[in-house]
Design an enzyme around this catalytic site. Structure first.
Site, mmCIF file in Angstrom:
data_model
loop_
_atom_site.group_PDB
_atom_site.id
_atom_site.type_symbol
_atom_site.label_atom_id
_atom_site.label_comp_id
_atom_site.label_asym_id
_atom_site.label_seq_id
_atom_site.Cartn_x
_atom_site.Cartn_y
_atom_site.Cartn_z
ATOM 1 N N LYS A 174 38.576 48.832 27.488
ATOM 2 C CA LYS A 174 38.461 47.874 28.591
ATOM 3 C C LYS A 174 37.085 47.227 28.579
ATOM 4 C CE LYS A 174 39.341 51.323 31.285
ATOM 5 N NZ LYS A 174 39.680 52.261 32.373
ATOM 6 N N THR A 205 36.357 45.639 43.455
ATOM 7 C CA THR A 205 37.073 46.061 42.246
ATOM 8 C C THR A 205 37.204 47.588 42.160
ATOM 9 O OG1 THR A 205 34.959 46.064 41.076
ATOM 10 C CG2 THR A 205 36.304 44.068 40.868
ATOM 11 N N GLY A 207 38.682 50.917 41.789
ATOM 12 C CA GLY A 207 40.009 51.412 41.391
ATOM 13 C C GLY A 207 40.699 50.633 40.289
ATOM 14 N N CYS A 210 41.961 53.014 37.302
ATOM 15 C CA CYS A 210 43.095 53.875 37.676
ATOM 16 C C CYS A 210 44.367 53.034 37.765
ATOM 17 C CB CYS A 210 42.845 54.524 39.036
ATOM 18 S SG CYS A 210 41.297 55.436 39.136
HETATM 19 N N1 ATP Z 1 35.854 40.912 37.530
HETATM 20 C C1 ATP Z 1 36.988 41.106 36.837
HETATM 21 N N2 ATP Z 1 37.853 40.083 36.657
HETATM 22 C C2 ATP Z 1 38.991 40.244 35.962
HETATM 23 N N3 ATP Z 1 39.344 41.410 35.383
HETATM 24 C C3 ATP Z 1 38.506 42.463 35.510
HETATM 25 C C4 ATP Z 1 37.292 42.371 36.245
HETATM 26 N N4 ATP Z 1 36.675 43.608 36.213
HETATM 27 C C5 ATP Z 1 37.497 44.420 35.488
HETATM 28 N N5 ATP Z 1 38.580 43.734 35.039
HETATM 29 C C6 ATP Z 1 39.701 44.292 34.274
HETATM 30 O O1 ATP Z 1 40.180 45.416 35.007
HETATM 31 C C7 ATP Z 1 40.692 46.403 34.115
HETATM 32 C C8 ATP Z 1 39.953 47.722 34.356
HETATM 33 O O2 ATP Z 1 38.692 47.650 33.680
HETATM 34 P P1 ATP Z 1 37.343 48.305 34.168
HETATM 35 O O3 ATP Z 1 36.405 48.156 33.026
HETATM 36 O O4 ATP Z 1 36.953 47.719 35.483
HETATM 37 O O5 ATP Z 1 37.813 49.810 34.377
HETATM 38 P P2 ATP Z 1 37.025 51.037 34.943
HETATM 39 O O6 ATP Z 1 35.570 50.848 34.798
HETATM 40 O O7 ATP Z 1 37.618 52.244 34.302
HETATM 41 O O8 ATP Z 1 37.416 51.013 36.483
HETATM 42 P P3 ATP Z 1 37.093 52.117 37.650
HETATM 43 O O9 ATP Z 1 36.331 53.238 37.029
HETATM 44 O O10 ATP Z 1 36.361 51.407 38.720
HETATM 45 O O11 ATP Z 1 38.442 52.526 38.153
HETATM 46 C C9 ATP Z 1 40.490 45.827 32.712
HETATM 47 O O12 ATP Z 1 41.675 45.176 32.319
HETATM 48 C C10 ATP Z 1 39.345 44.840 32.903
HETATM 49 O O13 ATP Z 1 39.310 43.847 31.914
HETATM 50 C C1 HMH Z 2 39.078 60.432 42.415
HETATM 51 C C2 HMH Z 2 38.639 59.289 41.575
HETATM 52 N N1 HMH Z 2 39.215 59.130 40.361
HETATM 53 C C3 HMH Z 2 38.843 58.090 39.568
HETATM 54 C C4 HMH Z 2 37.882 57.199 39.970
HETATM 55 C C5 HMH Z 2 37.520 56.073 39.026
HETATM 56 O O1 HMH Z 2 36.605 55.253 39.366
HETATM 57 C C6 HMH Z 2 37.298 57.402 41.256
HETATM 58 N N2 HMH Z 2 36.337 56.573 41.743
HETATM 59 N N3 HMH Z 2 37.699 58.444 42.019
#
Ligand code: ATP
Ligand code: HMH
Length: 267
Positions: A174, A205, A207, A210
């Site tokens: 991602k 943003t 979640g 997940c």
């Molecule tokens: N500002 C944004 N606009 C459009 N798509 C986004 C944006 N931020 C994240 N995404 C998309 O959201 C999805 C999740 O990616 P992200 O890198 O945010 O995951 P993450 O860091 O594991 O999230 P979290 O830990 O907060 O749950 C991916 O498909 C990413 O490209």
């Molecule tokens: C419990 C839980 N799982 C996953 C994430 C991922 O960001 C979060 N913030 N909290």
């Protein structure tokens, strides 16, 4: 008709934006029956994680057996696993289950709070990733797990190759934390699928990761091939980010119900 059966193995986010709560909301929104194995409880809100408590290994194992042995599952998704012991337990359980598994190797929350012990990283590499159908690390998790630091879209290829070395069938890297379009790379080492969405100017943003991983699990439970499930999941998370809303004093959640009708009075 019975909906497809999807199981999340993850931690609770009391604020309702990530973790088990995000997973179950996604599963409902995408027409599946969501079930849960709780691994940990967090006291969490829009400002960060104020506390976290792990469940005993026996409690995790018992929840999993209760669901799988009676009800059955068509896809499993994992999220926060907290400790090496829980990572290894969940890897063993998934390895013995005949269903595709989406592994989101959750390391830290959006605010930088640790959701996985540093001592568990090796178990994620050697036990959990090998049983994954799709692994969905973000860029921080890729760096922690493989040492590859991604600074541009083209680095995503190197990151994916390094993740695939640990044995998941597919890697979905991602690129959400980069600048420019939100670009993710899905590959199994021979096919490459680039998923591109415009970067949405919305700070709410919480979640996203997940939500994306759960949506992929929903597609797999419906019998979709991995690339099709991931494309549909990307469209769902993009819509959810676009509709993300302010809550509390910090980062609000994505809106899991964005594609559903909202007129509760008509129910
Ligand atoms: N500002 C944004 N606009 C459009 N798509 C986004 C944006 N931020 C994240 N995404 C998309 O959201 C999805 C999740 O990616 P992200 O890198 O945010 O995951 P993450 O860091 O594991 O999230 P979290 O830990 O907060 O749950 C991916 O498909 C990413 O490209
Ligand atoms: C419990 C839980 N799982 C996953 C994430 C991922 O960001 C979060 N913030 N909290």
């Amino acid at each position: 008709m019975r909906p497809p059966l999807v199981l999340t193995v993850a931690g609770s986010d009391s604020g309702g934006g990530a973790g088990i709560q995000a997973d179950l909301k996604t599963m409902l929104a995408l027409g599946t029956h969501g079930m849960s194995v709780l691994t940990a409880v967090t006291a969490q809100n829009s400002l960060g994680v104020q506390g976290a408590w792990e469940l005993p290994v026996d409690a995790v194992r018992a929840q999993y057996r209760s669901v799988v042995d009676d009800i059955g599952v068509q896809a499993v998704k994992t999220g926060m696993l907290s400790s090496a012991e829980l990572v290894e337990t969940v890897a063993e359980l998934i390895g013995g289950t005949d269903a595709p598994a989406v592994v989101d190797p959750v390391g830290v929350s959006k605010h930088g709070d640790a959701l996985l012990a540093a001592s568990a990283l090796d178990s994620v590499r050697t036990k959990l990733l090998p049983v994954a159908t799709v692994a969905t690390p973000n860029l921080d998790e890729v760096a922690q797990l493989t040492g590859v630091h991604v600074e541009s879209d083209t680095d995503l290829r190197r990151a994916a190759a390094a993740v695939l070395e640990y044995g998941p069938r597919w890697a979905l890297i991602k690129g959400g934390h980069l600048h420019g379009d939100a670009v993710d790379l899905l590959t199994d080492g021979s096919q490459e699928h680039w998923l591109r969405a415009p970067r949405l100017d919305n700070r709410h943003t919480h979640g996203t990761g997940c939500t994306l991983a759960s949506a992929v699990a929903c597609g797999l439970a419906k019998g979709q091939p991995v690339p099709e499930a991931v494309k549909a999941a990307k469209a769902y998370v993009t819509g959810a980010i676009e509709a993300g809303f302010a809550l509390g004093g910090g980062i609000g959640p994505v809106d899991h119900g964005w594609a559903l009708g909202r007129d509760a009075s008509s129910v």
